[in-house]
Design a protein around this motif. Structure first.
Motif, PDB file in Angstrom:
ATOM      1  N   ILE A   1      20.841  58.046  35.056  1.00 36.92           N
ATOM      2  CA  ILE A   1      22.086  57.129  35.621  1.00 36.92           C
ATOM      3  C   ILE A   1      22.240  56.182  34.462  1.00 36.92           C
ATOM      4  O   ILE A   1      21.351  55.510  33.957  1.00 36.92           O
ATOM      5  CB  ILE A   1      21.443  56.570  36.944  1.00 36.92           C
ATOM      6  N   LYS A   2      23.551  56.208  34.158  1.00 32.19           N
ATOM      7  CA  LYS A   2      23.799  54.963  33.397  1.00 32.19           C
ATOM      8  C   LYS A   2      24.703  53.969  34.072  1.00 32.19           C
ATOM      9  O   LYS A   2      25.518  54.209  34.805  1.00 32.19           O
ATOM     10  CB  LYS A   2      24.592  55.644  31.920  1.00 32.19           C
ATOM     11  N   GLN A   3      24.640  52.818  33.512  1.00 34.79           N
ATOM     12  CA  GLN A   3      25.518  51.635  34.329  1.00 34.79           C
ATOM     13  C   GLN A   3      26.893  51.905  34.212  1.00 34.79           C
ATOM     14  O   GLN A   3      27.691  51.741  35.038  1.00 34.79           O
ATOM     15  CB  GLN A   3      25.261  50.299  33.623  1.00 34.79           C
ATOM     16  N   SER A   4      27.315  52.733  33.102  1.00 34.52           N
ATOM     17  CA  SER A   4      28.717  52.989  32.877  1.00 34.52           C
ATOM     18  C   SER A   4      29.115  53.937  33.608  1.00 34.52           C
ATOM     19  O   SER A   4      30.445  54.318  33.899  1.00 34.52           O
ATOM     20  CB  SER A   4      28.907  53.353  31.167  1.00 34.52           C
ATOM     21  N   ASP A   5      28.204  54.801  34.487  1.00 35.64           N
ATOM     22  CA  ASP A   5      28.619  55.819  35.394  1.00 35.64           C
ATOM     23  C   ASP A   5      29.038  55.345  36.746  1.00 35.64           C
ATOM     24  O   ASP A   5      29.382  55.974  37.753  1.00 35.64           O
ATOM     25  CB  ASP A   5      27.474  56.823  35.543  1.00 35.64           C
ATOM     26  N   LEU A   6      28.900  53.982  36.876  1.00 39.55           N
ATOM     27  CA  LEU A   6      28.984  53.424  38.312  1.00 39.55           C
ATOM     28  C   LEU A   6      30.479  52.699  38.436  1.00 39.55           C
ATOM     29  O   LEU A   6      30.885  51.871  37.658  1.00 39.55           O
ATOM     30  CB  LEU A   6      27.879  52.320  38.527  1.00 39.55           C
ATOM     31  N   VAL A   7      30.943  52.943  39.516  1.00 41.66           N
ATOM     32  CA  VAL A   7      32.282  52.376  39.772  1.00 41.66           C
ATOM     33  C   VAL A   7      32.143  51.791  41.115  1.00 41.66           C
ATOM     34  O   VAL A   7      31.469  52.555  42.087  1.00 41.66           O
ATOM     35  CB  VAL A   7      33.504  53.507  39.531  1.00 41.66           C
ATOM     36  N   PRO A   8      32.941  50.844  41.589  1.00 43.52           N
ATOM     37  CA  PRO A   8      32.927  50.264  43.155  1.00 43.52           C
ATOM     38  C   PRO A   8      33.468  51.345  43.793  1.00 43.52           C
ATOM     39  O   PRO A   8      34.258  51.973  43.540  1.00 43.52           O
ATOM     40  CB  PRO A   8      34.054  49.132  43.098  1.00 43.52           C
TER      41      PRO A   8
END
Ligand SMILES: [Zn+2]
Length: 241
Positions: free
Chosen positions: A213-220
């Motif tokens: 998991i990368k931080q850039s994969d996360l969306v609200p």
């Protein structure tokens, strides 16, 4: 010349095994669709349905890859047969080149136009509509209704519970890669502590194979956020999505 005949018949037999492979892909997609339909009809876990949708897209990608390879082989062999028989020695390289070209120009969005994927989406939509509009019929009606209510409550509770903290999420973030959601602070903390140990952060949802998991994969996750806020307003009354 006999060498050439042998090569073409080898090509033809590989092509027919690839086409056989496509029937397996197609059967696999039908099975996934049926499982997703069963889950939807029994108000199963939404995460599982999302996982199945990802599987459908992966199948669609494999199917496209096989199609591209078949296309590349057919075009190149036709060309050699009719125009440049001496190029048979380069058959493999030419096919590879053509195949790479086809793969490189393909778009991710095309996968959503896969016939079986479209059927999957339509079938699920239909099943959800029926589930929402028609109460179950027959002599088990009352029992089933009670069970449905129980499932619906645990279902909506589970969906807003963070898989890391096991608490209701405050600021849900959705992972674009695997479609799982976690509370923002918890997932950022998990990524950070794993990265501090020079390790990858694996998705904490059981059965998820997303190992990085990368931080850039996360969306609200705005849908989940609305659900949580709606529930706060309604108190403990049953949620309708
Ligand atoms: Zn996941």
């Amino acid at each position: 010349m006999s060498g050439m005949v042998v090569s073409f018949s080898a090509v033809n037999s590989s092509l027919s095994s690839l086409k056989m492979c496509q029937t397996y892909i197609s059967t696999g997609m039908e099975i996934v669709t049926n499982v997703a339909l069963d889950l939807t009809e029994t108000e199963g876990d939404l995460d599982d349905v999302n996982t199945l949708e990802q599987m459908m897209l992966e199948y669609a990608a494999i199917d496209r890859e096989v199609n591209h390879f078949i296309q590349a082989v057919e075009q190149v062999t036709n060309q050699i047969r009719h125009e440049d028989p001496e190029k048979i020695s380069e058959l493999k390289a030419l096919v590879q080149e053509k195949f790479t070209g086809l793969q490189n120009t393909a778009q991710d969005s095309d996968l959503r136009r896969n016939e079986k994927y479209i059927q999957f989406k339509e079938n699920l939509q239909e099943a959800r509509k029926q589930g929402g509009l028609q109460p179950p019929e027959g002599n088990e009606k009352e029992n089933e209704n009670e069970m449905d209510d129980d499932i619906a409550v645990t279902q909506s509770q589970r969906n807003t519970i963070c898989p890391i903290t096991q608490l209701e999420m405050v600021s849900p973030m959705k992972n674009k890669k695997c479609n799982h959601s976690y509370d923002e602070q918890a997932i950022l903390g998990l990524i950070k502590s794993r990265h501090n140990q020079r390790k990858k952060a694996r998705c904490p949802v059981v059965g998820c194979d997303n190992a990085d998991i990368k931080q850039s994969d996360l969306v609200p996750d705005t849908t989940l956020k609305r659900v949580i806020e709606g529930r706060k307003k309604q108190g403990s009354s049953r949620l309708t999505m």
